[in-house]
Write an enzyme that holds these catalytic residues in place. Structure first.
Site, PDB file in Angstrom:
ATOM      1  N   GLY A 235      73.084  16.396 130.743  1.00 30.17           N
ATOM      2  CA  GLY A 235      74.206  17.267 130.397  1.00 30.17           C
ATOM      3  C   GLY A 235      74.403  18.339 131.460  1.00 30.17           C
ATOM      4  O   GLY A 235      75.499  18.547 131.932  1.00 30.17           O
ATOM      5  N   THR A 466      65.301  15.785 128.877  1.00 34.41           N
ATOM      6  CA  THR A 466      64.278  16.706 129.372  1.00 34.41           C
ATOM      7  C   THR A 466      62.893  16.384 128.850  1.00 34.41           C
ATOM      8  O   THR A 466      61.902  16.759 129.453  1.00 34.41           O
ATOM      9  CB  THR A 466      64.625  18.137 128.941  1.00 34.41           C
ATOM     10  OG1 THR A 466      64.811  18.138 127.518  1.00 34.41           O
ATOM     11  CG2 THR A 466      65.891  18.619 129.609  1.00 34.41           C
ATOM     12  N   GLY A 507      65.426  26.066 125.202  1.00 33.33           N
ATOM     13  CA  GLY A 507      65.057  25.147 124.132  1.00 33.33           C
ATOM     14  C   GLY A 507      63.642  25.337 123.619  1.00 33.33           C
ATOM     15  O   GLY A 507      63.426  25.594 122.430  1.00 33.33           O
ATOM     16  N   GLU A 660      66.048  24.824 134.479  1.00 31.72           N
ATOM     17  CA  GLU A 660      67.020  25.253 135.484  1.00 31.72           C
ATOM     18  C   GLU A 660      66.415  25.839 136.756  1.00 31.72           C
ATOM     19  O   GLU A 660      67.012  25.762 137.822  1.00 31.72           O
ATOM     20  CB  GLU A 660      68.007  26.232 134.829  1.00 31.72           C
ATOM     21  CG  GLU A 660      68.921  25.459 133.908  1.00 31.72           C
ATOM     22  CD  GLU A 660      69.680  26.289 132.905  1.00 31.72           C
ATOM     23  OE1 GLU A 660      70.867  26.478 133.110  1.00 31.72           O
ATOM     24  OE2 GLU A 660      69.077  26.723 131.901  1.00 31.72           O
TER      25      GLU A 660
HETATM   26 MO1  MOS Z   1      72.389  24.839 131.090  1.00 30.30          MO
HETATM   27  S1  MOS Z   1      73.873  25.018 132.535  1.00 30.30           S
HETATM   28  O1  MOS Z   1      72.301  26.502 130.612  1.00 30.30           O
HETATM   29  O2  MOS Z   1      73.113  23.924 129.871  1.00 30.30           O
END
Ligand code: MOS
Length: 694
Positions: A235, A466, A507, A660
């Protein structure tokens, strides 16, 4: 985790629990759910960037064999809310950007739907459009805040005066281009409308997020909308908020009531419909004393937004916390254009916002004659420069030192263009990385003991590739002090307890904290000898430390490049990252996240560039033939390492988010390596051969 921890699933390099289902093809992605009597949808998109539809003729399309219905703004069901103009489609004749959804065909097959969509005749009143971002644009404005809720501008001390008195200064403008997310699985939705409400199978980063954006549009209570999303093929932010195609599928489902409507966007459609990273123009000022201690640091950002909905990327925020400097300034200005709405793309803010300052730091190191690793170490702030709070943990210096050691940095001759092997110029570069630790409020987990002694752990969270199917089970096993095979995790369905979006690398912090709280509640309520059927539910607790500590992940990115002296061809031969991300839940899935991010950073450095045609207003290179991303042959030796240890303040697991930070700083490290190889400073991404041959 609690002191009672015995099983220690957390930290084990377990293979993905969903791995077999994925490689055998039994894992169902959004479009693949088998349903009775599916119908297929194909969108109609505007071919102008601004104006109105003067007439729309669906008669030829409707006459095609197999067409069930053609939707236009003239016959589409009315939506109940226009709060979000991106989602308010087919409600009137206005066109706000090229590629906007203006209709759709629902048919017995996807082929017929596509053919019929091409036969919908649309006439327009076209108006002049403006899609070009310029730093001197007359409509430049300051948003009230930048995403998600940071101040637009910050200022401390006097940057102007400090620049005057600094011994060494760098003042340059850097640009990053528009970039589009291209997850492996294109966006897809199946919508079913019946008497009771709506059911959606959607490729999304959060089922509850989809429900809360879709339900009010259709005048439904949240309980009347069910969203199911067990497996998602990536995503990167583009599935973090619902885009208009989800609404289109729901509108179609309403018109063929009872039949499932399946909509899979094509790769080309994604370039208009699922968001993108805004281009940025960043003016950086750095001033330092002769010893390399920063006296001034400033980043003034100009970026775009759409006219129909504001999206204010928080590009200057990392500059606020990275380095110690008594004088600091950051600002964001937006230009509203006739373009699609920008959106999230991996490390929004930090990713473009660590390119410009980290290249500028390299320029400062060169100007000072100081090693770029040492320059960063000399500017390490003891506390968060912005809030004055202590760091929960900040081990950037350890990352830089460990990265330099593993990379062999001490072998480096600092003079640019010094190494030439068979016509290839070789250079190396470094940059810092950072990403905040976010904990989103509002998730809950439910734990229930089954008859056979296994625990069902339910939370409506996502696994977008992930590894959360595995890592959340690991967290649950330790929290309940049972082996992994006694955990039955259930995620990806709004029938499960509320969970926040898989975004902002939040998450594990948000959902894992809920699972640990639920396990504690379970033990409190049912003691050490629980009975089958016993259950407990708990929400993500607030983090009392959040007020008192600055919480961020950190990292060092190092890169080696080979640049061909005659052709300008660039090969990234080595990438090495060292990260301070607290407790690693699962080294195997974590490594995948880090090197995935680093590869996407390489992609940003050398390849990605959405070319917007100023005359027509669309992205010209809207497919994977022309929008370049790295293939395996573009990736050299790539290593991700991390510092052992846990953060005592972030969450019960001691972890920081890792989805990220892997991308952050990579483009700067590569740009700095290209400078070291060639003596040519590239300040505009992507770094392509033509820029080196000027
Ligand atoms: Mo990520 S760009 O914070 O889904």
């Amino acid at each position: 985790m609690s002191d009672r921890l015995q099983t220690a699933a957390v930290g084990a390099p377990l293979a993905r629990l969903d791995g077999v289902a994925k490689v055998t093809g039994t894992a169902r992605y959004a479009f693949e759910h088998e349903l009775d009597q599916p119908a297929y949808m194909h969108p109609v998109q505007s071919t102008i960037a601004r104006g109105t539809i003067s007439s729309i003729d669906a008669s030829v399309a409707e006459a095609l064999d197999g067409v069930l219905v053609v939707l236009t703004h003239e016959n589409a069901p009315r939506l109940a809310s226009d709060d979000n103009r991106e989602l308010w489609i087919l409600q009137d004749e206005r066109i706000a950007f090229r590629g906007q959804l203006i209709g759709a065909v629902v048919a017995e097959s996807s082929e017929v739907a596509r053919e019929a969509a091409s036969r919908v005749r649309v006439a327009y009143h076209e108006q002049p459009h403006d899609v070009v971002l310029r730093a001197d644009h007359e409509q430049l404005y300051a948003p009230e805040k930048v995403n998600p809720s940071f101040p637009t501008d910050t200022s401390e001390g006097d940057v102007e005066a400090a620049m005057q008195s600094a011994e060494v200064t760098v003042e340059q403008t850097y640009t990053t281009p528009m970039e589009h997310n291209n997850p492996m699985e294109p966006h897809a939705t199946i919508a079913i409308r019946d008497r009771l409400g709506l059911t959606l199978y959607d490729s999304t980063q959060g089922v509850h997020t989809v429900r809360s954006s879709i339900a009010p549009l259709f005048g439904l209570e949240p309980e009347q909308v069910r969203v199911i999303s067990p497996y998602v093929g990536g995503g990167f932010g583009s599935k973090g908020t619902s885009h208009a195609h989800v609404v289109l599928a729901c509108l179609g489902a309403q018109m063929v009531s009872g039949r499932p409507v399946k909509l899979a966007l094509t790769r080309q459609q994604m370039f208009a419909l699922v968001g993108y990273r805004t281009p940025t123009i960043q003016r950086i000022r750095l001033g330092a004393d002769g010893g390399g201690r920063l006296q001034a640091i400033s980043n003034e950002v100009v970026e775009l937004t759409s006219k129909i909905k504001e999206f204010a990327e928080q590009t200057a925020t990392p500059t606020r916390i990275m380095y110690a400097s008594p004088n600091r300034l950051t600002s964001h200005r937006l230009v509203p254009l006739d373009v699609a709405v920008p959106s999230w793309m991996r490390a929004p803010g930090e990713c473009p916002g660590m390119f410009a300052p980290e290249v500028a730091m390299d320029e400062l190191a060169v100007a000072l004659g100081l090693d770029p690793v040492e320059l960063r170490i000399r500017n390490e702030p003891e506390v968060d420069p912005e809030s004055g709070n202590p760091w929960s943990t900040r081990r950037l210096v350890d990352c830089l030192r460990e990265g330099a050691r593993r990379f062999g940095w001490d072998q480096r001759d600092p003079s640019p263009g010094a190494r030439n092997r068979n016509g290839w110029l070789i250079g190396s570069g470094v940059a810092s990385a950072t990403y905040p630790v976010y904990r989103m409020p509002g998730s809950a987990a439910r734990i229930c003991l089954g008859p056979a002694g296994a625990y069902t752990v339910q939370i409506g969270s996502a696994d977008i590739g992930t590894g959360t199917w595995t890592t959340l089970a690991q967290i649950a096993a330790d929290a309940l002090e049972v082996p992994m095979d006694l955990i039955e995790l259930e995620i990806g369905d709004t029938r499960l307890p509320m969970a926040t979006v898989a975004g902002g690398s939040s998450g594990i912090t948000s959902w894992g904290s809920a699972i640990v709280a639920a396990a504690e509640a379970f033990r409190e309520q049912h003691g050490d000898q629980p009975d089958p059927g016993d259950e407990a539910t708990a929400e993500t607790p607030e983090n009392a430390d959040a007020e008192n500590y600055a919480m961020h992940a950190f990292g060092a990115q190092l890169a080696e490049v080979h640049v061909h002296a005659d052709t300008g061809e660039i090969r990234v031969s080595r990438q090495l990252g060292v990260f301070d991300a607290g407790q690693i839940i699962n080294p195997r899935t974590a490594r995948s996240q880090f090197i995935g991010g680093m590869t996407m950073g390489l992609s940003m450095a050398l390849h990605e560039n959405s070319v917007l045609d100023p005359q027509f207003g669309h992205v010209v290179n809207h497919d994977l033939a022309e929008y370049h991303i790295p293939v395996n042959a573009d990736v050299g030796d790539i290593e991700a390492h991390w510092l052992d240890g846990r953060d005592p303040h972030t969450n019960p697991m001691g972890s920081k988010g890792i989805g990220e930070i892997g991308i952050v700083g990579v483009a700067a490290a590569i740009a700095n390596a290209v400078y070291h190889a060639t003596g040519i400073r590239i300040r505009d991404l992507p770094i392509t051969a033509d820029k080196l041959l000027r």
